[in-house]
Design a protein around this motif. Structure first.
Motif, PDB file in Angstrom:
ATOM      1  N   UNK A 273       0.814  -1.219   0.000  1.00 24.24           N
ATOM      2  CA  UNK A 273       0.000   0.000   0.000  1.00 24.24           C
ATOM      3  C   UNK A 273       0.849   1.272   0.000  1.00 24.24           C
ATOM      4  N   UNK A 274       1.930   1.283  -0.761  1.00 26.70           N
ATOM      5  CA  UNK A 274       2.777   2.471  -0.816  1.00 26.70           C
ATOM      6  C   UNK A 274       2.078   3.660  -1.444  1.00 26.70           C
ATOM      7  N   UNK A 275       2.422   4.877  -0.988  1.00 29.38           N
ATOM      8  CA  UNK A 275       1.894   6.079  -1.641  1.00 29.38           C
ATOM      9  C   UNK A 275       2.885   7.224  -1.544  1.00 29.38           C
ATOM     10  N   UNK A 276       2.585   8.297  -2.274  1.00 31.95           N
ATOM     11  CA  UNK A 276       3.400   9.515  -2.264  1.00 31.95           C
ATOM     12  C   UNK A 276       2.522  10.666  -1.817  1.00 31.95           C
ATOM     13  N   UNK A 277       2.897  11.287  -0.702  1.00 36.04           N
ATOM     14  CA  UNK A 277       2.100  12.365  -0.133  1.00 36.04           C
ATOM     15  C   UNK A 277       2.673  13.738  -0.441  1.00 36.04           C
ATOM     16  N   UNK A 278       1.852  14.744  -0.162  1.00 32.25           N
ATOM     17  CA  UNK A 278       2.259  16.130  -0.414  1.00 32.25           C
ATOM     18  C   UNK A 278       1.574  17.059   0.577  1.00 32.25           C
ATOM     19  N   UNK A 279       2.311  18.049   1.054  1.00 31.99           N
ATOM     20  CA  UNK A 279       1.774  19.073   1.949  1.00 31.99           C
ATOM     21  C   UNK A 279       2.247  20.433   1.468  1.00 31.99           C
ATOM     22  N   UNK A 280       1.336  21.390   1.427  1.00 30.40           N
ATOM     23  CA  UNK A 280       1.649  22.744   0.972  1.00 30.40           C
ATOM     24  C   UNK A 280       2.153  23.591   2.129  1.00 30.40           C
ATOM     25  N   UNK A 281       3.222  24.338   1.877  1.00 26.79           N
ATOM     26  CA  UNK A 281       3.747  25.282   2.859  1.00 26.79           C
ATOM     27  C   UNK A 281       2.984  26.592   2.698  1.00 26.79           C
ATOM     28  N   UNK A 282       2.219  26.979   3.699  1.00 28.23           N
ATOM     29  CA  UNK A 282       1.362  28.154   3.598  1.00 28.23           C
ATOM     30  C   UNK A 282       2.186  29.418   3.857  1.00 28.23           C
ATOM     31  N   UNK A 283       2.257  30.276   2.843  1.00 31.35           N
ATOM     32  CA  UNK A 283       2.944  31.576   2.957  1.00 31.35           C
ATOM     33  C   UNK A 283       4.366  31.437   3.482  1.00 31.35           C
ATOM     34  N   UNK A 284       5.064  30.369   3.069  1.00 35.66           N
ATOM     35  CA  UNK A 284       6.453  30.194   3.461  1.00 35.66           C
ATOM     36  C   UNK A 284       6.670  29.798   4.902  1.00 35.66           C
ATOM     37  N   UNK A 285       5.586  29.467   5.619  1.00 35.83           N
ATOM     38  CA  UNK A 285       5.666  29.120   7.033  1.00 35.83           C
ATOM     39  C   UNK A 285       5.629  27.605   7.183  1.00 35.83           C
ATOM     40  N   UNK A 286       6.749  26.998   7.518  1.00 38.10           N
ATOM     41  CA  UNK A 286       6.824  25.542   7.595  1.00 38.10           C
ATOM     42  C   UNK A 286       6.127  24.973   8.832  1.00 38.10           C
ATOM     43  N   UNK A 287       5.672  25.826   9.707  1.00 37.98           N
ATOM     44  CA  UNK A 287       4.848  25.345  10.824  1.00 37.98           C
ATOM     45  C   UNK A 287       3.372  25.355  10.460  1.00 37.98           C
ATOM     46  N   UNK A 288       3.065  25.783   9.245  1.00 37.50           N
ATOM     47  CA  UNK A 288       1.678  25.840   8.774  1.00 37.50           C
ATOM     48  C   UNK A 288       1.606  25.087   7.453  1.00 37.50           C
ATOM     49  N   UNK A 289       1.296  23.791   7.524  1.00 38.35           N
ATOM     50  CA  UNK A 289       1.245  22.941   6.345  1.00 38.35           C
ATOM     51  C   UNK A 289      -0.184  22.524   6.041  1.00 38.35           C
ATOM     52  N   UNK A 290      -0.566  22.642   4.770  1.00 38.14           N
ATOM     53  CA  UNK A 290      -1.877  22.187   4.310  1.00 38.14           C
ATOM     54  C   UNK A 290      -1.673  20.838   3.638  1.00 38.14           C
ATOM     55  N   UNK A 291      -2.167  19.792   4.253  1.00 36.57           N
ATOM     56  CA  UNK A 291      -1.898  18.432   3.796  1.00 36.57           C
ATOM     57  C   UNK A 291      -2.939  17.989   2.774  1.00 36.57           C
ATOM     58  N   UNK A 292      -2.483  17.414   1.687  1.00 42.24           N
ATOM     59  CA  UNK A 292      -3.361  16.959   0.622  1.00 42.24           C
ATOM     60  C   UNK A 292      -3.416  15.438   0.567  1.00 42.24           C
ATOM     61  N   UNK A 293      -4.418  14.937  -0.131  1.00 42.49           N
ATOM     62  CA  UNK A 293      -4.462  13.507  -0.419  1.00 42.49           C
ATOM     63  C   UNK A 293      -3.239  13.119  -1.238  1.00 42.49           C
ATOM     64  N   UNK A 294      -2.875  11.839  -1.261  1.00 45.65           N
ATOM     65  CA  UNK A 294      -1.676  11.414  -1.986  1.00 45.65           C
ATOM     66  C   UNK A 294      -1.733  11.767  -3.471  1.00 45.65           C
ATOM     67  N   UNK A 295      -0.562  12.074  -4.023  1.00 47.61           N
ATOM     68  CA  UNK A 295      -0.464  12.276  -5.470  1.00 47.61           C
ATOM     69  C   UNK A 295      -0.570  10.943  -6.204  1.00 47.61           C
ATOM     70  N   UNK A 296      -0.067   9.894  -5.572  1.00 44.78           N
ATOM     71  CA  UNK A 296       0.002   8.588  -6.221  1.00 44.78           C
ATOM     72  C   UNK A 296      -0.094   7.503  -5.166  1.00 44.78           C
ATOM     73  N   UNK A 297      -0.770   6.422  -5.508  1.00 48.09           N
ATOM     74  CA  UNK A 297      -0.827   5.252  -4.644  1.00 48.09           C
ATOM     75  C   UNK A 297      -0.434   4.017  -5.439  1.00 48.09           C
ATOM     76  N   UNK A 298       0.026   2.995  -4.716  1.00 54.36           N
ATOM     77  CA  UNK A 298       0.400   1.734  -5.352  1.00 54.36           C
ATOM     78  C   UNK A 298      -0.270   0.588  -4.601  1.00 54.36           C
ATOM     79  N   UNK A 299      -1.548   0.754  -4.321  1.00 48.73           N
ATOM     80  CA  UNK A 299      -2.279  -0.231  -3.535  1.00 48.73           C
ATOM     81  C   UNK A 299      -2.383  -1.561  -4.269  1.00 48.73           C
ATOM     82  N   UNK A 300      -2.046  -2.635  -3.558  1.00 41.63           N
ATOM     83  CA  UNK A 300      -2.004  -3.999  -4.110  1.00 41.63           C
ATOM     84  C   UNK A 300      -0.942  -4.138  -5.187  1.00 41.63           C
TER      85      UNK A 300
END
Length: 439
Positions: A273-300
């Motif tokens: 069930x491997x995947x590749x995740x991504x989180x957006x850095x809001x206004x250059x602040x690394x303590x404020x991350x907007x987390x998104x669903x995975x860009x890619x999954x390799x389920x099964x």
């Protein structure tokens, strides 16, 4: 692919911490993940298209003839210092290369248990000098440091260093819990090299919550067949100017909650069930991350999509990742190699390059000779030398051999740099360059 029950909920939370602590604390900052697009699944049918040929197979490397970066240390996963636009940069004429390292008298199978990040400097990108450990002793979080990335803001004179904090500092027995961590320090360069100092207190910036990204607790409850939440890769989208953190993960939930949509797949495939995740850095602040669903999954399909990174070329997004021979689900096969996917947008729509996803593979006669490929913006590809000339032996058998055999067949240094070409959804191997060369 998996029938994901809770994996596509619109409200998902990943725990964030901006404090340099090693325990989760009630009330710490959190963010809600966004479903910009449903994750794309790399399929078994696509993997079945893999064929080795001159366009994707790299030349044979004699591990024994490679020059060691330093006689005192093994090195493996590596990444260069980049500027805030994602380009390989120089500091007062010095290039900087970061690597995972362990003392050279440690058996290859044990290096991950004590890994530290070291760095090397070079004037010409070919001859590298050891600079030392990146962080002061005891500053970093976790019981060891695993791979990450490093970006320098030239206007600030600061380095933003991201890494995987594996385990917990002071743990009696090694664990494989993984969290994304960072620190910011000053960059100092002179005629003798580059130094990093005045580090901020280290912080955990991201942890999985078990929804889109499997938690360590879930992996342990599943009987622990594998777990990943690591390899933070800083990325700037040159189209929008927004910054992101890419990372390797696994789809959330317990094995008991999973099924493969194709009922004909072999039993046990639901564990992959491997995947590749991504989180957006809001206004250059690394303590404020907007987390998104995975860009890619390799389920099964596959259990480890390591060192994910993106190159933007010709207005397309090229998503690259590495995986091992033994990380494929039952019933499908793929080589130790670099894999890639392409999309017209950052979120959604990724299709495997070359139909199968395979970009570069080790030659069949030396299937483990290199690993941890990283594609640079100029399409040069760096990697480390892994194990060579095993004469058909499975890599899992090496640990049962005597130390002399293990050291004789282990690289533990930079592999020859490679160059690839990209044309739309096709790639090809172009040429081999000197060992560890970064232009």
């Amino acid at each position: 692919m998996l029938a994901r029950k809770s994996f596509l909920k619109k409200a998902k939370v990943l725990t964030l911490s901006i404090l340099a602590i090693t325990l989760s604390v009630p009330g710490m900052n959190s963010v809600e993940a966004e479903d910009t697009d449903s994750p794309v699944n790399w399929t078994r049918e696509q993997v079945d298209q893999i064929e080795l040929d001159d366009s994707n197979t790299i030349p044979y490397t004699n591990i024994k003839e490679l020059e060691k970066m330093t006689p005192d240390y093994h090195i493996w996963d590596s990444w260069p210092l980049t500027d805030r636009n994602g380009n390989v940069t120089e500091v007062n004429g010095w290039k900087v290369l970061f690597t995972l390292s362990a003392p050279s008298d440690v058996l290859p199978g044990k290096v991950h248990d004590i890994a530290k990040i070291q760095y090397f400097v070079s004037r010409d990108g070919k001859d590298w000098e050891l600079g030392g450990e990146l962080f002061p002793e005891e500053d970093s979080l976790g019981s060891r440091e695993w791979a990450g990335s490093a970006m320098m803001d030239e206007d600030e004179g600061k380095i933003y260093a991201f890494y995987t904090a594996t385990g917990r500092k002071g743990e009696e027995n090694l664990t494989y819990e993984q969290r994304l961590a960072m620190s910011v320090g000053d960059v100092v360069a002179d005629k003798n090299g580059v130094h990093f100092e005045n580090w901020d207190e280290h912080s955990i910036i991201l942890e999985p919550d078990g929804e889109d990204y499997q938690s360590y607790e879930q992996a342990m409850e599943n009987g622990y067949s594998g777990y990943a939440f690591r390899d933070p890769q800083w990325f700037k989208d040159t189209k929008t100017g927004k910054e992101y953190i890419l990372f390797e993960g696994n789809s959330g939930g317990r094995v008991s909650e999973r099924t493969c949509e194709n009922e004909d797949v072999p039993e046990g495939s639901e564990h992959f069930n491997g995947n590749i995740g991504i989180a957006e850095v809001v206004d250059g602040d690394f303590s404020d991350l907007k987390v998104h669903s995975p860009l890619l999954e390799a389920n099964c399909v596959n259990d480890e999509l390591e060192r994910p990174h993106i190159i933007v070329k010709d207005d397309k997004y090229y998503l690259f990742t590495d995986t091992h021979i033994n990380k494929y689900a039952p019933g499908i096969e793929g080589p130790e190699g670099l894999y890639g996917f392409v999309s017209d947008t950052l979120f959604g729509g990724y299709e495997p390059l070359n139909g199968s996803g395979l970009v570069l593979a080790n030659p069949p006669e030396n299937p483990y000779q290199a690993y941890s490929w990283l594609v640079l913006p100029d399409l040069k590809v760096i990697a480390f030398a892994q194990f060579g000339d095993l004469n058909g032996m499975d890599i899992n058998e090496i640990g049962h051999k005597d130390p002399e055999f293990q050291f004789e067949h282990w690289g533990g240094t930079m592999a020859p740099t490679l160059e690839i070409g990209i044309d739309g959804d096709r790639t090809e191997f172009k040429k081999e360059l000197p060992q560890g060369w970064i232009k």
